[in-house]
Design an enzyme around this catalytic site. Sequence first.
Site, PDB file in Angstrom:
ATOM      1  N   SER A 136     -10.290  45.587  43.673  1.00 34.01           N
ATOM      2  CA  SER A 136     -11.742  45.663  43.615  1.00 34.01           C
ATOM      3  C   SER A 136     -12.313  44.328  44.071  1.00 34.01           C
ATOM      4  O   SER A 136     -11.705  43.260  43.882  1.00 34.01           O
ATOM      5  CB  SER A 136     -12.278  45.957  42.204  1.00 34.01           C
ATOM      6  OG  SER A 136     -13.683  45.754  42.147  1.00 34.01           O
ATOM      7  N   TYR A 149     -14.383  43.632  33.238  1.00 36.23           N
ATOM      8  CA  TYR A 149     -13.821  44.285  34.413  1.00 36.23           C
ATOM      9  C   TYR A 149     -13.245  43.247  35.376  1.00 36.23           C
ATOM     10  O   TYR A 149     -12.112  43.388  35.868  1.00 36.23           O
ATOM     11  CB  TYR A 149     -14.894  45.123  35.100  1.00 36.23           C
ATOM     12  CG  TYR A 149     -14.391  45.996  36.220  1.00 36.23           C
ATOM     13  CD1 TYR A 149     -13.535  47.063  35.964  1.00 36.23           C
ATOM     14  CD2 TYR A 149     -14.785  45.758  37.535  1.00 36.23           C
ATOM     15  CE1 TYR A 149     -13.065  47.872  36.996  1.00 36.23           C
ATOM     16  CE2 TYR A 149     -14.331  46.566  38.569  1.00 36.23           C
ATOM     17  CZ  TYR A 149     -13.466  47.613  38.301  1.00 36.23           C
ATOM     18  OH  TYR A 149     -13.010  48.409  39.319  1.00 36.23           O
TER      19      TYR A 149
END
Length: 233
Positions: A136, A149
Amino acid sequence: MESDLQLKGKTVVITGSSKGIGKETATLLKDLGANLVLGSRSNTEKISGTVLELPLDVTNEESVKAFYEQSIKHFGAVDVLINSAGVGMFASVIDSSVEDFDQMILVNLRGTYLTCKYFGKHMAENGKGHILNLVSIAGTTALPGCGGYSASKFGVLGLTKVLQLELRQKGVQVTSVHPGAVSSSFWEQIEPKPDMSNMIPVKTVAKHLLYLINQPPGAFVDEITIMPPLGIL
């Protein structure tokens, strides 16, 4: 071009295969003749032709070990591992839930570690293989509201870089894949809903993964960043 990319006889393992990038990639690879092992918490054990679906909790070592052993037992060898299982909950660090933070570390980081540990050893022993870890852009860039995250994804990137050094001489390629915002089921449980109109189509990410595992010999791709046309959303 996809018609030229034949995967017949190649065995690909995909975690997080029941939705999002994992599901789309599985559909694409199946159509090209790959043997597939699909792992997801929502799966029940099912065999259909060249597709083996198995239950998988990437946070649990015994579940990962059983998933690995059944994969090898059924197909004999694994050529590619795609780690796409992941979760995200978003809030500022000071307002975030400890439970949410722990869950992201467990699924995103520990889960990737466990699958890489078992399948990576198998590939190293065979002298070949390819691991693709879905990191990501939040694993390379600090974004407000992404504390937990990002912590998990920065961890996955660090783990991937170490694996590259440890496995390269054993013939195993390890690639970190950094998508920006993807228009997928990832956002289903997130409120308020972001505008998904300019995000990367999930099928586009799946096609990038396909091309990565079909690259010509003679080079390893260590890292790839896939961004929406308008940048980070």
